[in-house]
Design a protein around this motif. Structure first.
Motif, PDB file in Angstrom:
ATOM      1  N   ASP A 110       0.988  -1.233   0.164  1.00 41.17           N
ATOM      2  CA  ASP A 110      -0.057   0.199  -0.073  1.00 41.17           C
ATOM      3  C   ASP A 110       0.892   1.350   0.005  1.00 41.17           C
ATOM      4  N   ARG A 111       2.043   1.247   0.844  1.00 41.18           N
ATOM      5  CA  ARG A 111       2.947   2.485   0.832  1.00 41.18           C
ATOM      6  C   ARG A 111       3.655   2.617  -0.446  1.00 41.18           C
ATOM      7  N   GLN A 112       4.031   1.309  -0.975  1.00 42.13           N
ATOM      8  CA  GLN A 112       4.564   1.386  -2.117  1.00 42.13           C
ATOM      9  C   GLN A 112       4.151   1.953  -3.461  1.00 42.13           C
ATOM     10  N   LYS A 119      15.052   8.408 -10.273  1.00 41.51           N
ATOM     11  CA  LYS A 119      13.815   8.095 -10.868  1.00 41.51           C
ATOM     12  C   LYS A 119      13.889   6.872 -11.705  1.00 41.51           C
ATOM     13  N   ILE A 120      12.703   6.354 -12.021  1.00 41.24           N
ATOM     14  CA  ILE A 120      12.527   5.116 -12.742  1.00 41.24           C
ATOM     15  C   ILE A 120      12.079   5.400 -14.027  1.00 41.24           C
ATOM     16  N   ASN A 121      12.409   4.505 -15.147  1.00 40.11           N
ATOM     17  CA  ASN A 121      11.938   4.647 -16.371  1.00 40.11           C
ATOM     18  C   ASN A 121      10.401   4.364 -16.565  1.00 40.11           C
ATOM     19  N   SER A 141      12.363 -10.972   5.051  1.00 34.27           N
ATOM     20  CA  SER A 141      11.535 -11.701   4.517  1.00 34.27           C
ATOM     21  C   SER A 141      12.077 -13.087   4.463  1.00 34.27           C
ATOM     22  N   ARG A 142      11.554 -13.981   5.314  1.00 35.51           N
ATOM     23  CA  ARG A 142      11.971 -15.392   5.091  1.00 35.51           C
ATOM     24  C   ARG A 142      11.281 -16.013   3.837  1.00 35.51           C
ATOM     25  N   HIS A 143      10.067 -15.711   3.726  1.00 33.49           N
ATOM     26  CA  HIS A 143       9.547 -16.137   2.396  1.00 33.49           C
ATOM     27  C   HIS A 143       9.033 -14.742   1.675  1.00 33.49           C
ATOM     28  N   THR A 144       8.878 -15.116   0.435  1.00 38.21           N
ATOM     29  CA  THR A 144       8.471 -14.036  -0.570  1.00 38.21           C
ATOM     30  C   THR A 144       7.333 -14.486  -1.444  1.00 38.21           C
ATOM     31  N   ASN A 145       6.800 -13.296  -1.571  1.00 34.75           N
ATOM     32  CA  ASN A 145       5.549 -13.389  -2.565  1.00 34.75           C
ATOM     33  C   ASN A 145       6.149 -13.057  -3.940  1.00 34.75           C
ATOM     34  N   VAL A 146       6.275 -14.020  -4.809  1.00 36.31           N
ATOM     35  CA  VAL A 146       6.895 -13.730  -6.255  1.00 36.31           C
ATOM     36  C   VAL A 146       5.728 -13.387  -7.053  1.00 36.31           C
ATOM     37  N   SER A 147       5.721 -12.203  -7.463  1.00 35.35           N
ATOM     38  CA  SER A 147       4.738 -11.766  -8.675  1.00 35.35           C
ATOM     39  C   SER A 147       5.409 -11.149  -9.701  1.00 35.35           C
ATOM     40  N   LYS A 148       6.012 -11.478 -10.715  1.00 37.90           N
ATOM     41  CA  LYS A 148       6.793 -11.119 -11.860  1.00 37.90           C
ATOM     42  C   LYS A 148       5.907 -10.077 -12.685  1.00 37.90           C
ATOM     43  N   ILE A 149       6.630  -8.928 -12.926  1.00 37.56           N
ATOM     44  CA  ILE A 149       6.250  -7.943 -13.661  1.00 37.56           C
ATOM     45  C   ILE A 149       6.904  -8.020 -14.994  1.00 37.56           C
ATOM     46  N   ILE A 150       6.032  -8.280 -16.020  1.00 42.67           N
ATOM     47  CA  ILE A 150       6.747  -8.550 -17.323  1.00 42.67           C
ATOM     48  C   ILE A 150       6.595  -7.408 -18.211  1.00 42.67           C
ATOM     49  N   PRO A 151       7.826  -6.920 -18.668  1.00 44.47           N
ATOM     50  CA  PRO A 151       7.948  -5.685 -19.750  1.00 44.47           C
ATOM     51  C   PRO A 151       7.210  -6.049 -20.924  1.00 44.47           C
ATOM     52  N   ILE A 161      10.693  -1.622  -9.804  1.00 46.99           N
ATOM     53  CA  ILE A 161       9.147  -1.445  -9.280  1.00 46.99           C
ATOM     54  C   ILE A 161       8.998  -2.528  -8.313  1.00 46.99           C
ATOM     55  N   GLN A 162       9.299  -3.930  -8.732  1.00 46.26           N
ATOM     56  CA  GLN A 162       9.021  -5.130  -8.311  1.00 46.26           C
ATOM     57  C   GLN A 162      10.180  -5.299  -6.753  1.00 46.26           C
ATOM     58  N   TYR A 163      11.313  -4.805  -6.978  1.00 44.42           N
ATOM     59  CA  TYR A 163      12.237  -4.985  -5.931  1.00 44.42           C
ATOM     60  C   TYR A 163      12.986  -3.826  -5.530  1.00 44.42           C
ATOM     61  N   PRO A 164      12.051  -2.881  -4.682  1.00 47.83           N
ATOM     62  CA  PRO A 164      12.505  -1.370  -4.556  1.00 47.83           C
ATOM     63  C   PRO A 164      13.952  -1.404  -3.740  1.00 47.83           C
ATOM     64  N   HIS A 165      13.919  -2.485  -3.131  1.00 42.98           N
ATOM     65  CA  HIS A 165      15.108  -2.365  -2.012  1.00 42.98           C
ATOM     66  C   HIS A 165      16.591  -2.612  -2.942  1.00 42.98           C
ATOM     67  N   PHE A 166      16.470  -3.088  -4.133  1.00 44.60           N
ATOM     68  CA  PHE A 166      17.750  -3.136  -5.031  1.00 44.60           C
ATOM     69  C   PHE A 166      17.622  -1.999  -6.010  1.00 44.60           C
ATOM     70  N   LYS A 167      16.774  -0.921  -5.798  1.00 46.51           N
ATOM     71  CA  LYS A 167      16.712  -0.002  -6.875  1.00 46.51           C
ATOM     72  C   LYS A 167      18.165   0.567  -7.318  1.00 46.51           C
ATOM     73  N   HIS A 168      18.713   0.947  -6.237  1.00 42.16           N
ATOM     74  CA  HIS A 168      20.230   1.680  -6.519  1.00 42.16           C
ATOM     75  C   HIS A 168      21.231   0.915  -7.529  1.00 42.16           C
TER      76      HIS A 168
END
Length: 560
Positions: A51-53, A85-87, A153-163, A178-185
């Motif tokens: 929700d925050r994201q 910024k993101i594309n 996160s010991r478990h992850t909800n994987v929902s791939k965003i396909i370009p 978008i999918q992994y904001p913690h790796f944005k940099h």
């Protein structure tokens, strides 16, 4: 187990929906165990995170689709943005079903030691608190080909965003951000996600797929395959008696492409002997590799070195030498020269030296001397240790009692980080950050890449005599870096088994052509044995050359 996260709030409300809490409470109430209730509670936390994201997205960029958020953007072309910024993607994103997937918390490649895995890249600097217990391993992508969620996160909800566009690097970069904001940099700064302005000369140029020749990520994948095909063929050629010696890189290809792509062309590489992929990335061709291994007249070293002892001045790759560890001290001297040059000329392009070595070479006196000099003199460089579990036949547990090699960095007053050497993205990120830190602080940084040597030490070795065949097979099946890369690309529709097989066939044919051409070339001239050391040939070399020619005539040995 399939989960679908329901009841995202309307983008107009920009706040958490009470219906989500009711739904989650209902799930928790229906659970028959405390563990299941905790799982439902984690869904609530995961819901609030999303929700925050997405609450920061403008209304026209978000749309609910069966309770799942897809991100849309206007179909206007914008220039490549800079951090943070993101594309903006041009079409609606295709989002797959959400699946619950386990995230491994520990790994073990070299020896039996289990090491904690972290998604947070932290280079421990001198004076900072070192990790308690075993140093963690920085990893971005698991063996499944999926990127990791944050450490909590010991478990992850994987929902791939396909370009929507096939093989579009910038769209893939945006989707991952978008999918992994913690790796944005890491995504936004990674050169692996930046297309080349011009086609790479070592990529096949097909008219219908012209952009693929500029695709840096696809090039990294292809070169990992190319290196493995070259290893297989040249290793077999030694077994057939066609060359005298060879060493393979099986299982360590991610280290090569991940680190080479993070360096700049002016950075000088001091390799040990299992780093041919770095030279390949810089443009060394299959013909040049084969010419060196066959020691023909096109060999840049003029046949004076053993096979796989490559070197290329034009590509800033120092010639490999057989004695173990000698390159480590040499790299310190080169880095100190860079430091002095920068002090004299601030406008000069900054450069570092990077030295590669195995964990076995870290037992040499050269390693100790180099680390002490580098930290004391403050040389801008990277010490890159490939910890592949074995120093020829000696396993890691018989080499040291401490926590690998990286735990020694603080003792020298050196920054350091441990990374998963089979994760090309993590290696790239670690080397890029280490290079930046080395230049900013004019100080060395140590990287220990945990990996596994799948092949024999060399063609003079039979590893089945000191390690279980099942151990090697498990590494090939589970932790292989090329398989991990294949899975990642297939997840996003960039690659399938047929495509991987086709690339392998193309590269195998290319290696065979290069090998056959190199084998057909003559050996270097006899005169070349006595050149390149002195500007003018001294009397003692003239005498030795004369004696050699007389010896050949006497025994009827023909040499051009």
């Amino acid at each position: 187990m399939i989960l679908r996260i329901l009841n995202y709030p309307s983008p107009t409300t920009r706040q958490c929906s009470n219906r989500t809490l009711v739904k989650s409470a209902t799930i928790a109430a229906s659970c028959s165990s405390e563990a299941a209730a905790k799982t439902a509670s984690s869904i609530v936390a995961h819901q609030h995170h999303h929700d925050r994201q997405f609450s920061s997205l403008p209304h026209h960029l978000a749309r609910q689709n069966n309770g799942m958020v897809n991100v849309l953007v206007k179909s206007t072309k914008v220039p490549r943005p800079s951090l943070p910024k993101i594309n903006r993607l041009k079409k609606p994103l295709k989002q797959e079903e959400v699946t619950l997937q386990h995230v491994p918390s520990h790994m073990s490649y070299a020896g039996s030691q289990r090491m904690p895995i972290t998604s947070e890249m932290r280079i421990v600097k001198p004076g900072e608190d070192t990790p308690s217990g075993i140093w963690p391993v920085f990893r971005m992508m698991d063996e499944s080909g999926n990127f990791r969620k944050p450490d909590y996160s010991r478990h992850t909800n994987v929902s791939k965003i396909i370009p929507p566009k096939h093989h579009d690097l910038l769209q893939l970069q945006s989707a991952l951000t978008i999918q992994y904001p913690h790796f944005k940099h890491h995504f936004m700064s990674s050169r692996l996600f930046q297309p080349s302005k011009n086609p790479y000369p070592d990529m096949p140029l097909k008219k219908e797929e012209e952009d693929d020749a500029k695709n840096t990520l696809l090039r990294a994948h292809r070169q990992m395959i190319r290196l493995r095909q070259m290893d297989t063929i040249l290793h077999n050629s030694q077994r057939q008696g066609r060359i005298s010696f060879y060493m393979t890189h099986h299982g360590e290809e991610a280290i090569h492409m991940g680190s080479a792509s993070a360096l700049s062309p002016q950075d000088v590489i001091f390799a040990q002997y299992r780093e041919a992929g770095l030279l390949m990335w810089r443009g060394f061709t299959l013909d040049q590799f084969c010419n060196q291994c066959f020691s023909n007249d096109y060999d840049l070293g003029k046949g004076r070195q053993m096979p796989i002892h490559y070197g290329c001045r034009a590509l800033n790759y120092q010639t490999v030498s057989s004695p173990l560890g000698t390159q480590i001290t040499q790299a310190v001297g080169a880095a100190y020269k860079f430091k002095l040059d920068t002090m004299k000329n601030k406008e000069k392009e900054a450069a570092i030296s990077i030295v590669y070595f195995g964990e076995g070479a870290a037992s040499t006196i050269d390693f100790h001397s180099a680390c002490n000099f580098a930290a004391t003199l403050g040389t801008p460089m990277i010490f890159f240790c490939r910890n592949n579990g074995y120093a020829i036949s000696t396993p890691a547990e018989d080499q040291y009692a401490g926590d690998g090699i990286i735990s020694r960095a603080p003792g020298y007053g050196m920054a350091g980080i441990r990374v998963d050497g089979n994760d090309v993205f993590a290696v790239h990120a670690a080397v890029a950050e280490a290079r930046k830190l080395a230049l900013e602080t004019s100080a060395p940084v140590m990287i220990e890449a945990m990996t596994y040597r799948q092949g024999h030490h060399s063609t003079s070795d039979d590893s089945s005599r000191y390690r279980d065949v099942d151990e090697v097979q498990a590494a090939q099946d589970v932790t292989d870096p090329l398989i991990r890369m294949d899975k990642f690309l297939s997840h996003y529709g960039w690659m399938d088994n047929n495509a991987v097989t086709s690339i392998g066939d193309e590269e195998r044919a290319a290696v065979l052509r290069a090998m056959e051409a190199a084998e057909a070339r003559p050996t270097p001239t006899l005169e070349s044995m006595f050149t390149d050391v002195y500007h003018e040939k001294p009397p003692h070399l003239i005498r030795q050359e004369k004696e050699l020619r007389q010896h050949l005539v006497k025994h009827n040995i023909h040499h051009h």
